[in-house]
Design an enzyme around this catalytic site. Structure first.
Site, short mmCIF file in Angstrom:
data_model
loop_
_atom_site.label_atom_id
_atom_site.label_comp_id
_atom_site.label_asym_id
_atom_site.label_seq_id
_atom_site.Cartn_x
_atom_site.Cartn_y
_atom_site.Cartn_z
N HIS A 1 0.81 -1.21 0.00
CA HIS A 1 0.00 0.00 0.00
C HIS A 1 0.85 1.27 0.00
O HIS A 1 0.63 2.21 -0.77
CB HIS A 1 -0.93 -0.03 1.23
CG HIS A 1 -1.58 1.27 1.48
ND1 HIS A 1 -1.09 2.18 2.37
CD2 HIS A 1 -2.65 1.84 0.91
CE1 HIS A 1 -1.85 3.25 2.35
NE2 HIS A 1 -2.81 3.06 1.48
N CYS B 1 -2.80 -4.11 -15.04
CA CYS B 1 -2.85 -2.93 -14.18
C CYS B 1 -2.03 -3.12 -12.91
O CYS B 1 -2.02 -2.25 -12.04
CB CYS B 1 -4.28 -2.55 -13.86
SG CYS B 1 -5.19 -3.86 -13.06
#
Ligand code: PEP
Ligand code: MG
Length: 766
Positions: A403, A711
Site C-alpha cells: 500500500h 494494471c
C-alpha cells in the site's frame, strides 16, 4: 486622504517595489515593472489600508484573530479556524467609503479601456513572496470578472482567502504574526491569452544561467495549477540559444467564458501535439526575463501571457528554491558510502530531505508536517493526508506493491519501503535524505548534482509517441485525475475505489445501518464521475471494492470487520461483495447513475475472481439493478492462477476484457506475501511461472476477441512492457510517473517486431 498610504485605491503605475506594505508583494512588483517599461496589463490596487480600515471600522479584528488561536498541527482545529475566520470576513458588510472607491476605480478603468472591461482580481498579501518564503497560490485569484458589483464581491473573497487553512498553517510555521499580514487586492485588465505559462529566469534548483519556460494553450491557469503537461523549453542565457525543447501532449486548456469566469475544455486535436511558442517568442520572453532578473538582482519566477503577438508579464517573484536540497527531484550526486544509514526497496522515485518523524500510532499522525520524513512500521490508509504533505516516507515493512508504495508513487512522494529497522535506527528530529529510486537513506542533506555542461550542446525535441498498444494510467485519488489525464494516457486501466471509500471516514455498512445508502452512492458517483469526466471519452475501468478486512477496521463503524489470520487470502475482492450483496448493490447504483449521466466511458472490473460462477452471479445482480450488460465494458482481473488456467470458462461466461493484477497474481503463484519485506527478494513479477500464465491468458483471449490489459505494478516496468507487447497485449496501464517511459518502451518493442518481421520475411510482411 492626500497621503498615498491613507488611500483605499492606488493605480498600479503609481506604485513601485517600495510599496509592499500598501499593495502587497504582487502589486509592488507589477508597479515596478510598469515603471521600467515592461508590458504589464493596467489596473489598480485595493490597498492594504482599505483592508485594515475594513477590519477597524467594522470592529471585527479582535474576534477574527481570536479564531486563529488554534494548534495548526491538528487538521480539525485548523479547518474550524478557517471556517470561522472566512465566514466572518464574508458576512461583514464593506464600509461605504471603500465600496464607493472600488466602484469608481473600476468605472475609471472601463473609461480608459473604452468598454466594460473584464478583469483579473488577484490577492496580494503584504508579507508575500519574501526571499525566503513563497506564499504562492495561498490566496485566491478570480479571473474574467466584469461589472462593478462583481468586482467588489471578488475583492471580498480575496480578503477572506487570507484565512484559508493552508495560509494560516504556513504563516504560523514561518513565524508570521497573523495580525501583521494584511492583504491588498489587484484589479487588473484581463488579457484574453491564447498562450500562457511560467518562466524561471535561472535554473530553479541549481541557479545555472539557463531560462526554463513552460507553456500551454489558453489562460495560465492550466500551467500554474499543474493540470496540464506544458511544453518545456530550456535556453542558454549567455548564448541566447534554445538548447532543449520538450513538446508535450496538451490535453486541456482554460479559456474565458463569455458570461464571466473561466471554463476548462479539451485542446482541439490539431493543437494538442503542436509546439506552443514560436522560436522568436521563446527568445523574446527570455530577453524580458533577463531584464527583470537584472533589475531585481535575483533570479525570478515569472508568469506571462500572450495574446496575438503581444507578450504581457502578469507576475514576477524571487525564486525561493535555489540550492534547496529538500526539493524532491532526481539526480543526487554520488555520496560517500559511509553516509548511508539504511537501505530498503526504492518504491517511489525522487529525492527528499527533512527531519525524521516516527509515527508509531495513527493518533500521532499530526506530528508529521510538511517537509518532514515520515517513518513508520507500515503505512495504513488513514495516513494518506500526511503522506501527501511530507517530503518522504520510510517504512520497515512492505515491498514494491504494498500500500505505501502504490500510494506514494501516485502522490509523487519519494519512498523507501521494507528497510526492516527504520523505526529502530532512526530517531525523531534526525535529518536524512532519501533516494526513492535506489532505496537508500542518507544521513544529513545531500545536495543534488549540477547537470553536466555538455547538456548545453544538445537540442532535444520530444513529441508524443503514438503506439498501437494503448498505454493507460492507474489512479486511486480523484483529485489527481487532471494530473493523470495530463500524461496523455489512453484511458484509465484501473481506478481503485478503496481510497474514495476510506476518505468518507465511515464504513460502508455504517451508511447502510443508518439508512444513508443514498449518501454513500452519491459520494461514489461524484468521485468516479470526476475521473470519468477528466478522461471522457477515453475508457475508465473502475474496479469494484477490493479491501482486505484489516484496512477497513479502523473506520467509524468498522469494528465488525472479522479478524483474519491472513487478510490477503481472506474476505476481499468480489467474494466479499457477493456475500455482502447490499454493498455491491450500492456500487452498482452508482454505476447506473454514471451511465444515466452519459458517462458511457466507465467500465466495471471485478477483482480477485477465481471461479466463473462469481462472474455469473455478479452479472445477475447487475441485471437486477437495471444495468444493461453489453452497453458498457465489463471485465475481470486475472489475479489467481486458478482464474488464469481456466480463462476459457470465464470467456464462455461472457466478458469484454481481462486485466492482469500482477501484484496478486505474483503473490499467489509464488506463495510470496507482497507485504512482507522479509521475503521481498523472492517477489518477482517476471518469474517464468507468472509469465507463462500471462502468455497463456493472452493467447486464449486473443482468439476469443476479449481485450487484454495489465494494471499491476509490473505494467510500470519498461522491461515487462516489452515482453507484454511481444505476447500481444492490447493495453498496459501504469503509474502516473511511468506512463511516458512505458510508452517509449512499447514503441521500441513494436518497432523491433516490425523490423524483425521485415528482416525475416521481406517488406511484404507488413
Ligand atoms: C494487482 O493485484 O496487481 C492489482 C492491481 O490490485 P491491487 O494492487 O489493488 O491488489
Ligand atoms: Mg489485486
Amino acid at each position: 486622504m492626500n497621503n498615498v498610504n491613507d488611500m483605499n485605491i492606488v493605480w498600479l503605475n503609481d506604485v513601485n517595489s517600495g510599496d509592499v506594505s500598501l499593495v502587497g508583494g504582487k502589486g509592488a512588483s507589477l508597479g515596478e515593472m510598469i515603471n521600467i517599461g515592461l508590458p504589464v496589463p493596467g489596473g489598480f490596487a485595493v490597498t492594504a489600508t482599505a483592508f485594515r480600515r475594513f477590519l477597524d471600522e467594522t470592529q471585527i479584528a479582535d474576534k477574527l484573530f481570536k479564531f486563529l488561536e488554534v494548534n495548526v498541527d491538528h487538521d480539525k482545529e485548523l479547518k474550524k479556524a478557517e471556517k470561522e475566520a472566512k465566514g466572518l470576513v464574508l458576512s461583514t458588510e464593506m464600509t461605504d467609503d471603500i465600496y464607493k472607491d472600488i466602484i469608481s476605480a473600476y468605472k475609471d478603468l472601463c473609461k480608459q479601456e473604452g468598454k466594460e472591461v473584464f478583469v483579473a482580481v488577484r490577492s496580494s498579501a503584504t508579507a508575500e513572496d519574501l526571499p525566503g518564503a513563497s506564499f504562492a497560490g495561498q490566496q485566491e485569484t478570480f479571473l474574467n470578472i466584469s461589472g462593478a458589483e462583481d468586482v467588489v464581491l471578488a475583492v471580498k473573497k480575496c480578503w477572506a482567502s487570507l484565512y484559508e487553512g493552508r495560509a494560516i498553517f504556513y504563516r504560523e510555521k514561518q513565524g508570521f504574526d497573523h495580525s501583521s499580514v494584511d492583504i491588498s487586492v489587484i484589479v487588473q485588465v484581463l488579457v484574453d491569452a491564447k498562450k500562457a505559462g511560467v518562466m524561471f529566469t535561472s535554473h530553479p534548483s541549481t541557479g545555472e544561467p539557463k531560462t526554463i519556460i513552460e507553456a500551454a494553450w489558453g489562460l495560465g491557469e492550466s500551467v500554474v495549477s499543474g493540470g496540464v503537461s506544458p511544453d518545456n523549453y530550456v535556453i542558454n542565457n549567455k548564448a541566447k540559444k534554445i538548447i532543449e525543447k520538450v513538446i508535450s501532449s496538451k490535453e486541456v486548456m482554460h479559456i474565458r467564458d463569455e458570461n464571466g469566469g473561466v471554463i476548462k475544455e479539451a485542446v482541439p486535436e490539431e493543437r494538442k501535439e503542436k509546439q506552443v511558442l514560436l522560436e522568436n517568442e521563446i527568445l523574446n520572453l527570455t530577453e524580458i526575463g533577463q531584464i527583470i532578473e537584472e533589475h531585481y538582482g535575483a533570479p525570478q519566477d515569472v508568469e506571462w501571457v500572450i495574446n496575438g503577438n503581444k507578450i504581457y508579464i502578469v507576475q514576477s517573484r524571487p525564486i525561493t528554491t535555489i540550492n534547496n536540497a529538500s526539493e524532491s527531484g532526481v539526480g543526487a550526486s554520488e555520496e560517500s558510502p559511509e553516509e548511508i544509514i539504511l537501505e530498503g526497496i526504492g518504491a517511489s522515485p525522487g529525492i527528499g530531505s527533512g527531519g525524521v518523524k516516527i509515527i508509531n500510532d495513527i493518533s500521532e499522525l499530526d506530528k508529521a508536517l510538511e517537509g518532514d520524513i515520515l517513518v513508520t512500521k507500515m503505512t495504513t490508509p488513514d495516513m494518506v493526508p500526511a503522506m501527501r504533505r511530507v517530503a518522504g516516507i520510510i517504512t520497515n515493512e512492505g515491498g514494491l506493491t504494498c500500500h505505501a508504495a502504490i500510494v506514494s508513487r501516485e502522490l509523487g512522494t519519494p519512498a523507501v519501503v521494507g528497510t526492516k529497522k527504520a523505526t529502530k535506527i532512526l530517531e525523531d528530529g534526525m535529518v536524512v535524505t532519501i533516494n526513492g529510486k535506489r532505496g537508500i537513506v542518507y544521513k544529513g542533506i545531500i545536495k543534488k548534482a549540477a547537470p553536466s555542461e555538455d547538456a548545453d550542446q544538445v537540442v532535444a525535441t520530444r513529441q508524443k509517441i503514438i503506439t498501437a498498444t494503448e498505454v493507460k494510467v492507474n489512479i486511486d485519488f480523484p483529485d489527481l485525475a487532471d494530473k493523470a489525464a495530463a500524461t496523455g494516457a489512453d484511458g484509465v486501466g484501473l481506478l481503485r475505489v478503496e481510497h474514495m471509500i476510506l476518505s468518507l471516514k465511515k464504513h460502508p455498512n455504517a451508511f447502510i445501518k443508518e439508512g444513508k445508502s443514498a449518501e454513500y452512492i452519491g459520494a461514489l458517483t461524484k468521485d468516479i464521475g470526476e475521473v470519468a469526466e477528466a478522461f471522457y471519452p477515453k475508457p475508465v475501468w473502475v474496479r469494484t471494492l477490493d479491501a482486505p478486512t484489516d484496512e477497513f477496521r479502523s473506520m467509524e463503524g468498522g469494528i465488525d470487520e472479522p479478524e483474519e489470520d491472513n487478510p490477503m487470502l481472506g474476505w476481499r475482492g468480489i467474494r466479499r461483495d457477493l456475500t455482502d450483496v447490499e454493498h455491491f448493490r450500492m456500487e452498482l447504483r452508482a454505476f447506473k447513475n454514471l451511465f444515466d449521466k452519459g458517462l458511457t466511458n466507465v467500465g466495471i472490473m471485478l477483482p480477485l475472481v477465481q471461479h466463473p460462477s462469481e462472474l455469473r452471479q455478479a452479472k445477475r445482480i447487475m441485471v437486477e439493478e437495471g444495468l444493461k450488460i453489453g452497453t458498457f465494458d465489463l471485465g475481470i482481473m486475472v489475479e489467481t492462477p486458478g482464474c488464469a488456467l481456466t480463462i476459457e470458462d470465464f470467456i464462455e461466461e461472457g466478458l469484454d476484457f481481462i486485466s492482469f493484477g500482477t501484484n496478486d497474481l505474483t503473490q499467489y503463484t509464488l506463495a510470496v506475501d507482497r507485504n512482507n519485506g522479509n521475503i521481498a527478494h523472492l517477489y518477482n513479477e517476471q518469474h517464468k511461472g507468472v509469465l507463462k500464465l500471462i502468455e497463456y491468458v493472452i493467447q486464449k483471449c486473443k482468439r476469443a476477441g476479449v481485450k487484454t490489459s495489465i494494471c499491476g505494478q509490473a505494467g510500470s516496468s519498461p522491461e515487462m512492457a516489452r515482453k507484454l507487447v511481444e505476447f500481444g497485449i492490447d493495453s498496459i496501464s501504469s503509474n502516473i510517473d511511468a506512463v511516458s517511459d512505458v510508452r517509449e518502451s512499447v514503441a521500441r518493442a513494436e518497432q523491433r517486431m516490425i523490423l524483425d518481421s521485415v528482416r525475416n520475411n521481406g517488406p511484404d510482411a507488413i
